[in-house]
Design a protein around this motif. Structure first.
Motif, PDB file in Angstrom:
ATOM      1  N   SER A 118       1.135  65.270  40.909  1.00  0.00           N
ATOM      2  CA  SER A 118       1.324  63.888  41.357  1.00  0.00           C
ATOM      3  C   SER A 118       1.022  62.897  40.241  1.00  0.00           C
ATOM      4  N   ALA A 119       0.063  63.204  39.389  1.00  0.00           N
ATOM      5  CA  ALA A 119      -0.221  62.332  38.257  1.00  0.00           C
ATOM      6  C   ALA A 119       0.955  62.341  37.274  1.00  0.00           C
ATOM      7  N   LEU A 120       1.537  63.506  37.060  1.00  0.00           N
ATOM      8  CA  LEU A 120       2.709  63.587  36.186  1.00  0.00           C
ATOM      9  C   LEU A 120       3.876  62.815  36.786  1.00  0.00           C
ATOM     10  N   LEU A 121       4.068  62.959  38.089  1.00  0.00           N
ATOM     11  CA  LEU A 121       5.125  62.219  38.773  1.00  0.00           C
ATOM     12  C   LEU A 121       4.882  60.713  38.690  1.00  0.00           C
ATOM     13  N   GLY A 122       3.636  60.304  38.822  1.00  0.00           N
ATOM     14  CA  GLY A 122       3.297  58.881  38.702  1.00  0.00           C
ATOM     15  C   GLY A 122       3.560  58.355  37.299  1.00  0.00           C
ATOM     16  N   CYS A 123       3.257  59.159  36.279  1.00  0.00           N
ATOM     17  CA  CYS A 123       3.532  58.754  34.895  1.00  0.00           C
ATOM     18  C   CYS A 123       5.028  58.590  34.667  1.00  0.00           C
ATOM     19  N   ILE A 124       5.794  59.560  35.157  1.00  0.00           N
ATOM     20  CA  ILE A 124       7.254  59.492  35.012  1.00  0.00           C
ATOM     21  C   ILE A 124       7.799  58.268  35.722  1.00  0.00           C
ATOM     22  N   ALA A 125       7.350  58.033  36.938  1.00  0.00           N
ATOM     23  CA  ALA A 125       7.831  56.885  37.711  1.00  0.00           C
ATOM     24  C   ALA A 125       7.475  55.576  37.019  1.00  0.00           C
ATOM     25  N   PHE A 126       6.255  55.463  36.501  1.00  0.00           N
ATOM     26  CA  PHE A 126       5.859  54.223  35.838  1.00  0.00           C
ATOM     27  C   PHE A 126       6.713  53.956  34.609  1.00  0.00           C
ATOM     28  N   VAL A 127       6.894  54.967  33.779  1.00  0.00           N
ATOM     29  CA  VAL A 127       7.658  54.776  32.545  1.00  0.00           C
ATOM     30  C   VAL A 127       9.122  54.473  32.859  1.00  0.00           C
ATOM     31  N   GLU A 128       9.688  55.172  33.829  1.00  0.00           N
ATOM     32  CA  GLU A 128      11.104  54.969  34.154  1.00  0.00           C
ATOM     33  C   GLU A 128      11.359  53.616  34.819  1.00  0.00           C
ATOM     34  N   ILE A 129      10.451  53.172  35.685  1.00  0.00           N
ATOM     35  CA  ILE A 129      10.698  51.958  36.464  1.00  0.00           C
ATOM     36  C   ILE A 129      10.294  50.691  35.713  1.00  0.00           C
ATOM     37  N   PHE A 130       9.115  50.703  35.083  1.00  0.00           N
ATOM     38  CA  PHE A 130       8.560  49.474  34.541  1.00  0.00           C
ATOM     39  C   PHE A 130       8.750  49.281  33.034  1.00  0.00           C
ATOM     40  N   THR A 131       9.397  50.211  32.367  1.00  0.00           N
ATOM     41  CA  THR A 131       9.661  50.052  30.938  1.00  0.00           C
ATOM     42  C   THR A 131      11.140  50.270  30.673  1.00  0.00           C
TER      43      THR A 131
END
Length: 90
Positions: A16-29
């Motif tokens: 879930s932490a890896l998924l959260g990192c992926i989601a943050f980088v993909e959505i907010f950058t």
């Protein structure tokens, strides 16, 4: 059965932490995931990205407690502690 529940919780917490990192980088950058990781590593911000990704563990922890999966919830906490140690050294 108890040790497997703890390991499953550990795996869920890290995933879930890896998924959260992926989601943050993909959505907010504006970067793709691997490009974003390279940029954040060069700027020495990778620890902060890992920390933001681990926020999902809070929801998963309480969800597992609600379904009486205490050992899996402990595994999620263990994953969060391990991610904290990794963040200190990154």
């Amino acid at each position: 059965m108890q040790k497997t529940d703890l390991l499953i919780g550990l795996f869920i917490g890290i995933a879930s932490a890896l998924l959260g990192c992926i989601a943050f980088v993909e959505i907010f950058t504006p970067y793709r995931f691997m490009d974003g990781i390279a940029v954040f590593r060069a700027q020495q911000l990778l620890g902060k990205i890992i920390t933001l990704g681990a926020i999902l563990n809070i929801g998963i922890f309480f969800l597992l407690l609600r379904f009486n999966r205490d050992l899996m919830a402990r595994g999620v906490i263990l994953a969060t502690i391990l991610l904290t140690i990794v963040t200190l050294f990154v």
